[in-house]
Design a protein around this motif. Structure first.
Motif, PDB file in Angstrom:
ATOM      1  N   ALA A   1      15.483  97.150 -51.809  1.00 16.88           N
ATOM      2  CA  ALA A   1      15.450  95.872 -51.588  1.00 16.88           C
ATOM      3  C   ALA A   1      16.688  95.534 -50.550  1.00 16.88           C
ATOM      4  O   ALA A   1      16.618  94.950 -49.592  1.00 16.88           O
ATOM      5  CB  ALA A   1      15.872  94.899 -52.913  1.00 16.88           C
TER       6      ALA A   1
ATOM      7  N   ARG B   1      14.633  92.621 -48.361  1.00 16.80           N
ATOM      8  CA  ARG B   1      13.648  91.934 -49.448  1.00 16.80           C
ATOM      9  C   ARG B   1      14.219  91.399 -50.725  1.00 16.80           C
ATOM     10  O   ARG B   1      15.172  92.348 -51.090  1.00 16.80           O
ATOM     11  CB  ARG B   1      12.301  92.513 -49.306  1.00 16.80           C
ATOM     12  N   SER B   2      13.673  90.694 -51.251  1.00  9.47           N
ATOM     13  CA  SER B   2      14.436  90.465 -52.774  1.00  9.47           C
ATOM     14  C   SER B   2      13.564  91.499 -53.702  1.00  9.47           C
ATOM     15  O   SER B   2      12.727  91.945 -53.493  1.00  9.47           O
ATOM     16  CB  SER B   2      14.138  88.907 -53.145  1.00  9.47           C
ATOM     17  N   LYS B   3      14.124  91.727 -54.788  1.00  5.99           N
ATOM     18  CA  LYS B   3      13.703  92.582 -55.952  1.00  5.99           C
ATOM     19  C   LYS B   3      12.352  92.053 -56.298  1.00  5.99           C
ATOM     20  O   LYS B   3      11.416  92.598 -56.338  1.00  5.99           O
ATOM     21  CB  LYS B   3      14.565  92.832 -56.889  1.00  5.99           C
TER      22      LYS B   3
END
Length: 84
Positions: free
Chosen positions: A23, A28-30
């Protein structure tokens, strides 16, 4: 835009660490990464199960044609011998 559904799950600490690392480097988000991974997993497995179920239906149908193990083995051995 639809509201996202929330789920909770337990994962191994190593997987959590790897997810956090990915991430971070991908920015990017988890949640995005987990959803993306689940989508890919479901796509492959749903496709596979659908294929298996179709094959079972075909095998169970009255018009199903079967080949004995011995005939199939002989055909493959003949093909192998042609290629040698």
């Amino acid at each position: 835009m639809r509201k996202a559904a929330a789920i909770s799950l337990r994962i191994e600490p190593e997987i959590k660490t790897r997810l956090e690392s990915l991430a971070r480097v991908t920015r990017r988000s988890k949640s995005f990464l987990v959803e993306d991974a689940l989508e890919a997993y479901l796509g492959v497995n749903e496709w596979q199960i659908r294929g298996i179920m179709e094959a079972v239906q075909e095998a169970d149908s009255l018009g199903a044609e079967w080949t004995s193990h011995e005939d199939l083995k002989a055909a493959w051995e003949a093909r192998r011998d042609q290629m040698a």
